[in-house]
Motif scaffolding. Structure first.
Motif, mmCIF file in Angstrom:
data_model
loop_
_atom_site.group_PDB
_atom_site.id
_atom_site.type_symbol
_atom_site.label_atom_id
_atom_site.label_comp_id
_atom_site.label_asym_id
_atom_site.label_seq_id
_atom_site.Cartn_x
_atom_site.Cartn_y
_atom_site.Cartn_z
ATOM 1 N N VAL A 1 3.806 5.697 5.703
ATOM 2 C CA VAL A 1 3.273 6.726 4.797
ATOM 3 C C VAL A 1 2.808 6.049 3.512
ATOM 4 C CG1 VAL A 1 3.848 8.780 3.446
ATOM 5 C CG2 VAL A 1 4.785 8.484 5.763
ATOM 6 N N CYS A 2 1.569 6.304 3.113
ATOM 7 C CA CYS A 2 1.018 5.634 1.935
ATOM 8 C C CYS A 2 -0.123 6.466 1.360
ATOM 9 C CB CYS A 2 0.513 4.240 2.314
ATOM 10 S SG CYS A 2 0.012 3.281 0.878
ATOM 11 N N TRP A 3 -0.063 6.678 0.047
ATOM 12 C CA TRP A 3 -1.107 7.481 -0.608
ATOM 13 C C TRP A 3 -2.264 6.630 -1.125
ATOM 14 C CZ3 TRP A 3 -2.114 6.001 -5.544
ATOM 15 C CH2 TRP A 3 -1.119 5.269 -6.208
ATOM 16 N N VAL A 4 -2.143 5.323 -1.047
ATOM 17 C CA VAL A 4 -3.125 4.445 -1.699
ATOM 18 C C VAL A 4 -4.454 4.394 -0.935
ATOM 19 C CG1 VAL A 4 -3.529 2.103 -2.588
ATOM 20 C CG2 VAL A 4 -1.258 3.087 -2.689
ATOM 21 N N LYS A 5 -4.373 4.510 0.396
ATOM 22 C CA LYS A 5 -5.569 4.615 1.244
ATOM 23 C C LYS A 5 -6.563 3.475 1.009
ATOM 24 C CE LYS A 5 -5.204 9.650 1.018
ATOM 25 N NZ LYS A 5 -5.800 10.880 0.541
ATOM 26 N N CYS A 6 -6.088 2.248 1.064
ATOM 27 C CA CYS A 6 -7.006 1.109 0.919
ATOM 28 C C CYS A 6 -8.033 1.149 2.044
ATOM 29 C CB CYS A 6 -6.238 -0.202 0.993
ATOM 30 S SG CYS A 6 -5.036 -0.415 -0.327
ATOM 31 N N ASP A 7 -9.268 0.851 1.710
ATOM 32 C CA ASP A 7 -10.337 0.953 2.706
ATOM 33 C C ASP A 7 -10.274 -0.124 3.789
ATOM 34 O OD1 ASP A 7 -11.294 3.160 1.521
ATOM 35 O OD2 ASP A 7 -13.112 2.268 0.686
ATOM 36 N N PHE A 8 -9.474 -1.168 3.564
ATOM 37 C CA PHE A 8 -9.380 -2.240 4.562
ATOM 38 C C PHE A 8 -8.167 -2.071 5.463
ATOM 39 C CE2 PHE A 8 -7.078 -3.469 0.800
ATOM 40 C CZ PHE A 8 -5.868 -3.855 1.317
ATOM 41 N N CYS A 9 -7.410 -0.990 5.292
ATOM 42 C CA CYS A 9 -6.114 -0.861 5.962
ATOM 43 C C CYS A 9 -6.177 0.164 7.091
ATOM 44 C CB CYS A 9 -5.057 -0.442 4.948
ATOM 45 S SG CYS A 9 -3.416 -0.211 5.650
ATOM 46 N N ALA A 10 -5.712 -0.233 8.276
ATOM 47 C CA ALA A 10 -5.666 0.683 9.417
ATOM 48 C C ALA A 10 -4.235 1.141 9.698
ATOM 49 C CB ALA A 10 -6.227 -0.025 10.657
ATOM 50 N N PHE A 11 -3.296 0.672 8.893
ATOM 51 C CA PHE A 11 -1.879 0.915 9.177
ATOM 52 C C PHE A 11 -1.374 2.233 8.598
ATOM 53 C CE2 PHE A 11 2.403 0.325 7.210
ATOM 54 C CZ PHE A 11 3.158 0.380 8.364
ATOM 55 N N TYR A 12 -1.863 2.600 7.432
ATOM 56 C CA TYR A 12 -1.247 3.712 6.699
ATOM 57 C C TYR A 12 -1.580 5.073 7.322
ATOM 58 C CZ TYR A 12 -5.678 5.296 4.703
ATOM 59 O OH TYR A 12 -6.935 5.812 4.563
ATOM 60 N N ARG A 13 -0.703 6.046 7.022
ATOM 61 C CA ARG A 13 -1.005 7.463 7.266
ATOM 62 C C ARG A 13 -0.711 8.188 5.954
ATOM 63 N NH1 ARG A 13 -3.016 5.240 10.677
ATOM 64 N NH2 ARG A 13 -2.984 5.553 12.919
ATOM 65 N N ARG B 1 -7.356 2.166 -5.752
ATOM 66 C CA ARG B 1 -6.090 2.718 -6.273
ATOM 67 C C ARG B 1 -5.006 1.648 -6.366
ATOM 68 N NH1 ARG B 1 -7.837 5.773 -2.209
ATOM 69 N NH2 ARG B 1 -8.867 7.722 -2.728
ATOM 70 N N LYS B 2 -5.291 0.495 -5.833
ATOM 71 C CA LYS B 2 -4.296 -0.570 -5.778
ATOM 72 C C LYS B 2 -4.036 -1.188 -7.148
ATOM 73 C CE LYS B 2 -3.003 -3.556 -2.272
ATOM 74 N NZ LYS B 2 -3.047 -3.518 -0.878
ATOM 75 N N ASP B 3 -2.919 -1.906 -7.272
ATOM 76 C CA ASP B 3 -2.594 -2.573 -8.527
ATOM 77 C C ASP B 3 -3.685 -3.563 -8.935
ATOM 78 O OD1 ASP B 3 -1.027 -3.398 -6.000
ATOM 79 O OD2 ASP B 3 -1.317 -5.296 -7.033
ATOM 80 N N GLN C 1 8.313 -4.350 5.291
ATOM 81 C CA GLN C 1 7.286 -3.844 4.384
ATOM 82 C C GLN C 1 6.790 -2.498 4.882
ATOM 83 O OE1 GLN C 1 4.560 -7.322 4.586
ATOM 84 N NE2 GLN C 1 5.121 -7.607 2.443
ATOM 85 N N GLY C 2 6.221 -1.732 3.966
ATOM 86 C CA GLY C 2 5.679 -0.438 4.364
ATOM 87 C C GLY C 2 4.643 0.041 3.382
ATOM 88 N N GLY C 3 4.324 1.314 3.495
ATOM 89 C CA GLY C 3 3.356 1.912 2.590
ATOM 90 C C GLY C 3 4.024 2.386 1.312
ATOM 91 N N LEU C 4 3.227 2.984 0.439
ATOM 92 C CA LEU C 4 3.752 3.524 -0.824
ATOM 93 C C LEU C 4 4.078 4.993 -0.572
ATOM 94 C CD1 LEU C 4 2.640 0.834 -1.732
ATOM 95 C CD2 LEU C 4 1.745 1.935 -3.756
ATOM 96 N N ASN C 5 5.342 5.201 -0.172
ATOM 97 C CA ASN C 5 5.798 6.508 0.278
ATOM 98 C C ASN C 5 6.384 7.265 -0.921
ATOM 99 O OD1 ASN C 5 7.376 8.612 1.364
ATOM 100 N ND2 ASN C 5 7.674 7.484 3.281
ATOM 101 N N ALA D 1 4.260 -6.791 -3.856
ATOM 102 C CA ALA D 1 4.092 -6.464 -5.282
ATOM 103 C C ALA D 1 3.651 -5.006 -5.417
ATOM 104 C CB ALA D 1 3.067 -7.404 -5.907
ATOM 105 N N THR D 2 2.752 -4.582 -4.546
ATOM 106 C CA THR D 2 2.229 -3.211 -4.613
ATOM 107 C C THR D 2 3.350 -2.188 -4.458
ATOM 108 O OG1 THR D 2 0.317 -4.153 -3.491
ATOM 109 C CG2 THR D 2 0.398 -1.754 -3.677
ATOM 110 N N GLU D 3 4.232 -2.402 -3.476
ATOM 111 C CA GLU D 3 5.348 -1.474 -3.289
ATOM 112 C C GLU D 3 6.276 -1.496 -4.501
ATOM 113 O OE1 GLU D 3 5.842 -3.382 0.718
ATOM 114 O OE2 GLU D 3 6.950 -1.525 1.112
HETATM 115 S S1 SF4 Z 1 -1.118 -0.045 -0.126
HETATM 116 FE FE1 SF4 Z 1 -0.682 -1.220 1.748
HETATM 117 S S2 SF4 Z 1 -0.100 0.296 3.328
HETATM 118 FE FE2 SF4 Z 1 -1.055 1.418 1.610
HETATM 119 S S3 SF4 Z 1 -3.163 1.648 2.260
HETATM 120 FE FE3 SF4 Z 1 -3.056 -0.201 0.955
HETATM 121 S S4 SF4 Z 1 -2.712 -1.945 2.382
HETATM 122 FE FE4 SF4 Z 1 -2.283 -0.014 3.527
#
Ligand code: SF4
Length: 366
Positions: free
Chosen positions: A62-74, A193-195, A112-116, A145-147
Motif C-alpha cells: 500500500v503506497c500513496w506516492v504512486k511513482c510513475d516507474f513503480c509497478a509494485f504499489y497499490r 511526490r517522492k522525497d 521494505q514496502g510502500g508508504l502505508n 529513506a523514503t519510508e
Molecule cells: S514510494 Fe516506493 S512503493 Fe511507493 S510508489 Fe514509489 S517506488 Fe513504489
C-alpha cells in the motif's frame, strides 16, 4: 582516448565528473571493465566473490506516492493492497533460518514496502523488536529513506528521533532504495511526490552519524541524462567522504512493464537499456566511487549471465539469495525468480572465483 584517465586510475587518483563524462562516451567497454577491475582488485582479494544469504520481505504494497516507474504499489483503498500479518513475516524468517543457519547476524532480511498511511513508528518498533527477540541471529536491513521520511512525518518525529527509535527497536541498517537518480529534476518527472535529493541524503547522513551502515543504489535508464547519472554518483561520493557509512553500491536499470512511465514512451528514453549499458555504468561507477568498497551485482534485473560478466567490471559481490522478489518482478523482469544458494555458488565458481559467504556488513561468515 582515455589514457590520461587510465593513468589517474593506475596512480590511485580520484577521477573528476568531466573524466566520468568522457568514460561514458568511450566506445570500448572492455577497456572500462579492465580499469574497473584494477580498482576492484585493490579493495578485494582477486580470486573471491562474496554473497549473502538473505530474504526479501515486502510487508505492505500500500503506497500513496504512486511513482510513475513503480509497478509494485497499490493505492490506499485498493482491493489488491495488503499488509502481511506478523505471523506470516515470522514464517518467512523461519524459511530463511532453515537456509542460512544461526550464525550471529549471518542472515539478512531486507524488509521494505510502500508508504502505508496506517503505519506509524510504533508499528515498526513493535515489529522490529519482536523480530530481534525471536531471531537475534538475523540482521534487519530494512526500510528505505523514503519510508523513513514518511514514518517520521506521520509520527510527528524529527528524522533523527525516528531513526534512533527504529534502531533501538532492532533496525540494524538501511538499504539504499529510493535513490533512483539523485536529481530533483529527474524526480519531478518520475515521482514528483517522492522525497527530494537533500532528504534522501539526510536520512543516510543521520543514520551514519548514529553509527548505522547503509547502502547506496542507482536506478538509471529512464529520463535521466548521462550528466545526471554522474551527478548522482557525485552526491554519493561526497557524503561517503563525510561519513564513510555506505557499505555498498548497487545499480540497476528501469524496468518499464506495467508502469505508468513505461506506458508513455514519449516521457522516457523509450527502450529498456541493455546489458552493455549496465556494464558500462557499473564500471564507471566503480571508477568514480573510489571511496565505496563493495559493489553488488543485480542478477535480479540483469540475469545471471550479465551478473557473472559484471564480476570483471568492478563488481565483487553477487548479492543476496533473496528467496522471493516482488518489486521488479511486478515490472515484468524475467530474472526475478529466487536463486538457490547452490545455484549462486555455481555461478560464482563458473565465472572463476571462490564463493565466500558474508553478512550485511561484508564480514566473512563461516
Ligand atoms: S514510494 Fe516506493 S512503493 Fe511507493 S510508489 Fe514509489 S517506488 Fe513504489
Amino acid at each position: 582516448m582515455i589514457d590520461d584517465i587510465a593513468e589517474k586510475i593506475y596512480r590511485d587518483e580520484r577521477i573528476s565528473k568531466a573524466d566520468a563524462l568522457r568514460l561514458f562516451a568511450h566506445p570500448n567497454v572492455v577497456e572500462l571493465g579492465a580499469l574497473a577491475d584494477v580498482v576492484r582488485r585493490r579493495k578485494w582479494p582477486a580470486d573471491r566473490v562474496t554473497y549473502n544469504i538473505g530474504r526479501n520481505i515486502n510487508y505492505t504494497n500500500v503506497c500513496w506516492v504512486k511513482c510513475d516507474f513503480c509497478a509494485f504499489y497499490r493505492p490506499p483503498g485498493s482491493g489488491e493492497g495488503y499488509l502481511l500479518p506478523k505471523e506470516q513475516i515470522f514464517r518467512k524468517i523461519d524459511d530463511l533460518i532453515a537456509v542460512g543457519g544461526n550464525a550471529p547476524k549471518g542472515s539478512e532480511i531486507l524488509m521494505q514496502g510502500g508508504l502505508n498511511p496506517k503505519l506509524r513508528v510504533d508499528y515498526y518498533e513493535d515489529l522490529f523488536s519482536d523480530i530481534r527477540s525471536r531471531y537475534p541471529q538475523v540482521h534487519q536491513h530494512c526500510l528505505s529513506a523514503t519510508e523513513i521520511i514518511y514514518i517520521a512525518h506521520i509520527s510527528r518525529l524529527s528524522l533523527e528521533d525516528c531513526i534512533r527509535r527504529l534502531r533501538d527497536a532492532g533496525l540494524d541498517s538501511i538499504p539504499g532504495a529510493g535513490a533512483e537518480i539523485l536529481s530533483d529534476q529527474v524526480r519531478d518527472i518520475i515521482g514528483f511526490r517522492k522525497d527530494r535529493v537533500r532528504e534522501w541524503l539526510a536520512v543516510h547522513r543521520i543514520a551514519h552519524e548514529l553509527g548505522m551502515h547503509t547502502s547506496a543504489t542507482m536506478m538509471y535508464g529512464h529520463v535521466e541524462t548521462i550528466e545526471q547519472r554522474i551527478e548522482h554518483l557525485a552526491h554519493i561520493r561526497k557524503l561517503q567522504d563525510e561519513t564513510g557509512g555506505f557499505t555498498a553500491f548497487i545499480a540497476w536499470n528501469f524496468q518499464p512493464d506495467d508502469t505508468a512511465l513505461g506506458a508513455d514512451s514519449a516521457r522516457w528514453n523509450g527502450a529498456k537499456t541493455s546489458g552493455f549499458d549496465y556494464l558500462r555504468t557499473i564500471a564507471i561507477s566503480r571508477l568514480f566511487l573510489d571511496n565505496v568498497k563493495s559493489f553488488q551485482a543485480s542478477w535480479v534485473t540483469q540475469g545471471a549471465k550479465i551478473a557473472q560478466v559484471s564480476l570483471k567490471y568492478g563488481v565483487n559481490d553477487f548479492g543476496s539469495t533473496m528467496m522471493e522478489e516482488n518489486v521488479v518482478s511486478a515490472a515484468g523482469t524475467s530474472h526475478a525468480d529466487a536463486m538457490t544458494l547452490r545455484e549462486m555458488q555455481r555461478l560464482i565458481r563458473d565465472a572463476g572465483y571462490a564463493p565466500i559467504r558474508r553478512n550485511t556488513r561484508y564480514e566473512i561468515v563461516n
